[in-house]
Design an enzyme around this catalytic site. Structure first.
Site, PDB file in Angstrom:
ATOM      1  N   SER A 208      -5.609  -1.191 -20.453  1.00  0.00           N
ATOM      2  CA  SER A 208      -4.626  -1.243 -21.529  1.00  0.00           C
ATOM      3  C   SER A 208      -4.720  -2.506 -22.368  1.00  0.00           C
ATOM      4  O   SER A 208      -4.503  -2.473 -23.583  1.00  0.00           O
ATOM      5  CB  SER A 208      -3.214  -1.106 -20.948  1.00  0.00           C
ATOM      6  OG  SER A 208      -3.062   0.119 -20.268  1.00  0.00           O
ATOM      7  N   HIS A 254      -0.747  -6.003 -22.250  1.00  0.00           N
ATOM      8  CA  HIS A 254      -0.714  -5.404 -23.583  1.00  0.00           C
ATOM      9  C   HIS A 254      -0.615  -6.473 -24.665  1.00  0.00           C
ATOM     10  O   HIS A 254      -1.357  -6.446 -25.656  1.00  0.00           O
ATOM     11  CB  HIS A 254       0.474  -4.444 -23.687  1.00  0.00           C
ATOM     12  CG  HIS A 254       0.334  -3.226 -22.835  1.00  0.00           C
ATOM     13  ND1 HIS A 254       1.186  -2.151 -22.919  1.00  0.00           N
ATOM     14  CD2 HIS A 254      -0.559  -2.898 -21.866  1.00  0.00           C
ATOM     15  CE1 HIS A 254       0.825  -1.221 -22.055  1.00  0.00           C
ATOM     16  NE2 HIS A 254      -0.223  -1.660 -21.392  1.00  0.00           N
TER      17      HIS A 254
END
Length: 308
Positions: A208, A254
């Site tokens: 991610s 992230h």
């Protein structure tokens, strides 16, 4: 649309455009960029860096346009990379590596033993080995291996679908080496921020961070090409909302990947031609140094954390 904008000879152009034209080599890909020689619309995959603007591959093959025959230099992408026959090769390789590691995790089994060996963890006691394991204990490779590691089908499916959608256009626009640097440095930055912030015994895994780096780079590229920014902003906002509201999400990975990817992409697509290599390589080096600093600082402070 397949037709160029209206207007002939001295007629005025319409005040309102009906939409962006399609790339003449890839129907269905809307673009706002045209070849500076033939003026045909071209997408990022077809854009070849020229002294002024961009040219299409056919014009580059025909010559420099100055009457001196074919140009002696090799065609370059928007960011100065080499034009490749397969503009998705690195994207395919990265996708294959992620899937291969996922299959290996399932094949090894034994309560996901491979996950415990490769995931991102600061420092945790392993009773089987009677020792502490993790990044703080010298296993720095976990910062990278965790980027290729997935444990759930939905997790790898979502990340690989995002990699395929975002990776292809970025690789075509940046070139293979620059795209690979963007992906790996974004993933490492996400891992480093996670290691710096979260509890040392909390595990983390997944691509991610690297995917968010590609998302930030996509926004930078679309702005550089003067595309409509609303779709990518909507996608970015949606992903950030999910990051902060969905349970068990490594939001630090992230955010770290997003910041790193955005910074690197700005250097890639906005570097002045005469200092392109210096700006691009220098920015990548600075991101890597910042990543190493976060890891070193966290490692140095972990004994203090354990003593509290």
């Amino acid at each position: 649309m397949d037709h160029p904008p209206g207007g002939h000879g001295g007629q005025d152009q319409p005040a309102v455009s009906e939409g962006l034209p399609d790339c003449y080599r890839h129907p269905g890909r809307e673009t706002g960029i045209r070849c500076t020689r033939c003026e045909r619309p071209i997408c990022p995959e077809c854009m070849v860096d020229a002294s002024v603007g961009f040219q299409c591959p056919e014009c580059v093959r025909q010559g420099s346009g100055s009457g001196r025959g074919p140009a002696p230099h090799q065609p370059r992408t928007l960011a100065g990379g080499t034009i490749a026959a397969d503009p998705r090769l690195i994207t395919k390789i990265l996708l294959g590596l992620n899937v291969a590691v996922f299959v290996a995790v399932l094949a090894v089994g034994d309560q996901y033993r491979l996950v415990e060996d490769l995931d991102l963890v600061g420092s945790v006691y392993n009773p089987a080995a009677d020792q502490f394991v993790g990044v703080a204990d010298g296993q720095w490779y976990r910062l990278l291996t965790s980027v290729f590691l997935h444990q759930e089908v939905w997790h790898i499916a979502f990340n690989m679908l995002s990699l395929w959608w975002l990776g292809g256009p970025l690789e075509a626009a940046l070139g293979r080496a620059r795209f690979l640097a963007l992906y790996l440095l974004s993933g490492l930055a996400g891992s480093a921020l996670t290691y710096l912030v979260v509890a040392p015994n909390q595990g983390s895994l997944g691509a991610s961070g690297a995917i968010f780096g590609l998302l930030g780079a996509t926004a930078v590229l679309m702005r550089r090409l003067k595309y409509d920014m609303r779709p990518v902003f909507a996608l970015l906002v949606l992903n950030l909302v999910l990051t902060f509201t969905w349970p068990n999400i490594a939001k630090e990975a992230h955010l770290g990947g997003l910041v790193a990817g955005t910074v690197i992409a700005i250097a890639m697509v906005h570097a002045p031609r005469e200092r392109r290599a210096l700006v691009q390589y220098g920015t990548c080096a600075l991101v890597l140094v910042a990543t190493v600093v976060m890891v070193v600082v966290r490692t140095a402070t972990l004994p203090v954390v354990f003593a509290l």
